[in-house]
Design a protein around this motif. Structure first.
Motif, PDB file in Angstrom:
ATOM      1  N   ILE A   1       2.068   7.109  -6.639  1.00  0.00           N
ATOM      2  CA  ILE A   1       1.085   8.142  -6.965  1.00  0.00           C
ATOM      3  C   ILE A   1       1.597   9.521  -6.536  1.00  0.00           C
ATOM      4  O   ILE A   1       1.486  10.500  -7.290  1.00  0.00           O
ATOM      5  CB  ILE A   1      -0.271   7.834  -6.290  1.00  0.00           C
ATOM      6  CG1 ILE A   1      -0.837   6.505  -6.775  1.00  0.00           C
ATOM      7  CG2 ILE A   1      -1.266   8.970  -6.508  1.00  0.00           C
ATOM      8  CD1 ILE A   1      -1.105   6.439  -8.256  1.00  0.00           C
ATOM      9  N   VAL A   2       2.183   9.602  -5.355  1.00  0.00           N
ATOM     10  CA  VAL A   2       2.704  10.882  -4.870  1.00  0.00           C
ATOM     11  C   VAL A   2       3.876  11.341  -5.737  1.00  0.00           C
ATOM     12  O   VAL A   2       4.047  12.543  -5.972  1.00  0.00           O
ATOM     13  CB  VAL A   2       3.091  10.776  -3.379  1.00  0.00           C
ATOM     14  CG1 VAL A   2       3.879  11.984  -2.910  1.00  0.00           C
ATOM     15  CG2 VAL A   2       1.854  10.601  -2.532  1.00  0.00           C
TER      16      VAL A   2
ATOM     17  N   ILE B   1       0.839  -1.205   0.000  1.00  0.00           N
ATOM     18  CA  ILE B   1       0.000   0.000   0.000  1.00  0.00           C
ATOM     19  C   ILE B   1       0.869   1.248   0.000  1.00  0.00           C
ATOM     20  O   ILE B   1       0.614   2.197  -0.749  1.00  0.00           O
ATOM     21  CB  ILE B   1      -0.958  -0.024   1.210  1.00  0.00           C
ATOM     22  CG1 ILE B   1      -2.002  -1.119   1.031  1.00  0.00           C
ATOM     23  CG2 ILE B   1      -1.636   1.329   1.402  1.00  0.00           C
ATOM     24  CD1 ILE B   1      -2.814  -1.406   2.280  1.00  0.00           C
ATOM     25  N   LEU B   2       1.910   1.250   0.829  1.00  0.00           N
ATOM     26  CA  LEU B   2       2.795   2.417   0.887  1.00  0.00           C
ATOM     27  C   LEU B   2       3.568   2.614  -0.416  1.00  0.00           C
ATOM     28  O   LEU B   2       3.776   3.753  -0.845  1.00  0.00           O
ATOM     29  CB  LEU B   2       3.756   2.294   2.072  1.00  0.00           C
ATOM     30  CG  LEU B   2       3.118   2.537   3.438  1.00  0.00           C
ATOM     31  CD1 LEU B   2       4.111   2.231   4.544  1.00  0.00           C
ATOM     32  CD2 LEU B   2       2.610   3.955   3.560  1.00  0.00           C
TER      33      LEU B   2
ATOM     34  N   ILE C   1       1.075   4.142  -2.911  1.00  0.00           N
ATOM     35  CA  ILE C   1       0.858   5.557  -2.582  1.00  0.00           C
ATOM     36  C   ILE C   1       2.087   6.376  -2.949  1.00  0.00           C
ATOM     37  O   ILE C   1       1.965   7.494  -3.463  1.00  0.00           O
ATOM     38  CB  ILE C   1       0.493   5.709  -1.096  1.00  0.00           C
ATOM     39  CG1 ILE C   1      -0.888   5.113  -0.834  1.00  0.00           C
ATOM     40  CG2 ILE C   1       0.534   7.164  -0.655  1.00  0.00           C
ATOM     41  CD1 ILE C   1      -1.258   5.005   0.630  1.00  0.00           C
ATOM     42  N   THR C   2       3.270   5.828  -2.721  1.00  0.00           N
ATOM     43  CA  THR C   2       4.504   6.538  -3.058  1.00  0.00           C
ATOM     44  C   THR C   2       4.594   6.779  -4.558  1.00  0.00           C
ATOM     45  O   THR C   2       5.005   7.861  -4.996  1.00  0.00           O
ATOM     46  CB  THR C   2       5.728   5.742  -2.566  1.00  0.00           C
ATOM     47  OG1 THR C   2       5.604   5.542  -1.162  1.00  0.00           O
ATOM     48  CG2 THR C   2       7.014   6.484  -2.844  1.00  0.00           C
TER      49      THR C   2
END
Length: 87
Positions: free
Chosen positions: A15-16, A8-9, A12-13
């Motif tokens: 996408i960021v 998940i991280l 998200i990383t």
């Protein structure tokens, strides 16, 4: 359990990291870059960990406006790694 959290991280990383191209979520990008470098350092002898450290460095460079083809490769790398660890 940790694999799903890391997945998940990583997703998200990725996408960021895309958002840093548009100067959005810069503070979150700095935190996630540190996360990548620390996570890569914990599992260091592995090739994937070395790539995580390099991705963290490229994320820091993207925060300062250095965004090139290699950064896009790391975006794809992080998103696909996150998705695969969730499956």
């Amino acid at each position: 359990m940790f694999f799903k959290l890391f997945g998940i991280l990583d997703f998200i990383t990725g996408i960021v990291l895309i958002l840093t191209k548009f100067n959005i979520a810069i503070a979150l990008a700095a935190i996630l870059a540190i996360y990548l470098i620390v996570k890569g350092s914990l599992f260091l002898p592995d090739l994937v960990s070395i790539l995580d450290i390099i991705a963290g460095v490229f994320m820091i460079l993207a925060i300062f406006g250095f965004f090139n083809v290699l950064t896009w490769i790391f975006v794809v790398w992080l998103i696909q790694k996150g998705l695969f660890s969730l499956l």
